[in-house]
Scaffold this active site. Sequence first.
Site: not given
Length: 462
Positions: A388-389
Amino acid sequence: MIATGIQLAYLSSAALFVLALRALGQPTTARRGMQMAAFGMLVAVCATLVDQRIVSYEWLIVGLVAGGVIGYPLGMWVPMTAMPQRIAFSHAFGALAATLVGVGEYLHGFHEGTLTHGKTVALGFEVFFGALTVTGSLMAFGKLQELLPGAPITFRGQNVFNLSLFAIGVVCLVWLVVSPYDTAFFIAILAIGLAVGVLMVLPIGGADMPVVVSLLNSYAGLAAVATGFALDNNILIVVGALDGASGFILSMAMSKAMNRSFANVLFGAFGAEAAGPEAATSGASGEMVGIDADDAALRLAYARRVIIVPGYGLAVAQAQHQVRELADLLEKRDVDVRFAIHPVAGRMPGHMNVLLAEAGVSYDKLFDMEDINERFSDADVALVIGANDVVNPAARTNRSSPIYGMPILNVQDAKSVIVLKRGRGKGFSGVENELFVSPKTNMLFGDAKQSITQLCVEVKQA
């Protein structure tokens, strides 16, 4: 002659540890490095067991048996996906051993009247850092195991309170050196160390646990150095220094990979709900577009180049073996498959590398961020699995984003992107991902292991 032999054994062990650290720097030599480190530790333990200061071996045998009974399951049966929390748990045991040795040595010196100012410095330092490492490691274990909330737990004035408590511990240590037989200050050092360990880790979010575990490893090394000085044991001093230095360097490297200062990691409460008004303006606009497994499989099967980006979701789903099978199937169709590894993907340094290596993925297919980023523009498909990040373009485009400036993988440069994700939730930073609503991105929702298994079936039929 015995004393000389012991010191020569310690010197050999120290050399093996240094060589092991060097070998661990490369995937192809890492296994040999672990073997050298294990043999070096065996030599050091055997040399210590012939020390003339050991008067009884009965309890040592009991400890050896108990440690073996506990350690074997931890090493053999704990899945690789749970390795970060196992490492944190091991740090707690190691620090507990150093703390107990410090307490025992102080009590022995107190009753024998042999406490000196120099020895008290070492014992106080050992107990203080050992105690905070014990509780800090247990807190990190709890967050990684999800026994404790992954979000930061904070209260008003927490940083000031923690720093003040740490300063009080240092003052008690100084006073104990001045008055070695004042047991009240020794007890205060132990209690404050235990409290600081808890209060230091609770306000740190789950996303920063890899840095915390590495830093706690460094603290454990410092405690081991102090133990070495207290016991006049050279190998403990050398090993503790190596452990402390390597843990600190690794912590700094991971902070750099996240574009975060060390102070921000320790005191920033990254991931808290009250992160500030900028968190509210960092969301991504648009809708996620889903894709079926058969359509995703066709896109992969007829691609020329595919880059797979593993993340923590891969570890949670324990899908590393299915990913390797998918990569093998694509390569049989003459697809160029590579794996892009972000420095802080997963919950510990090298987490993704270890998982993929366990599944039999060749080392030459694993590429670090610096080596793979320029190749995304040539990729027909970027397959993101549970990351994700580390793939969020907001880190480059949105100055109001909490992750702005963090180095990311250039997934957005690929011709098309397929993201495997359990749901529509945010990453550990709490920031919406702009990549997921990009026109070139399609989302394959569901458990990663099941989704990849279905992709394998569809690719075989394509």
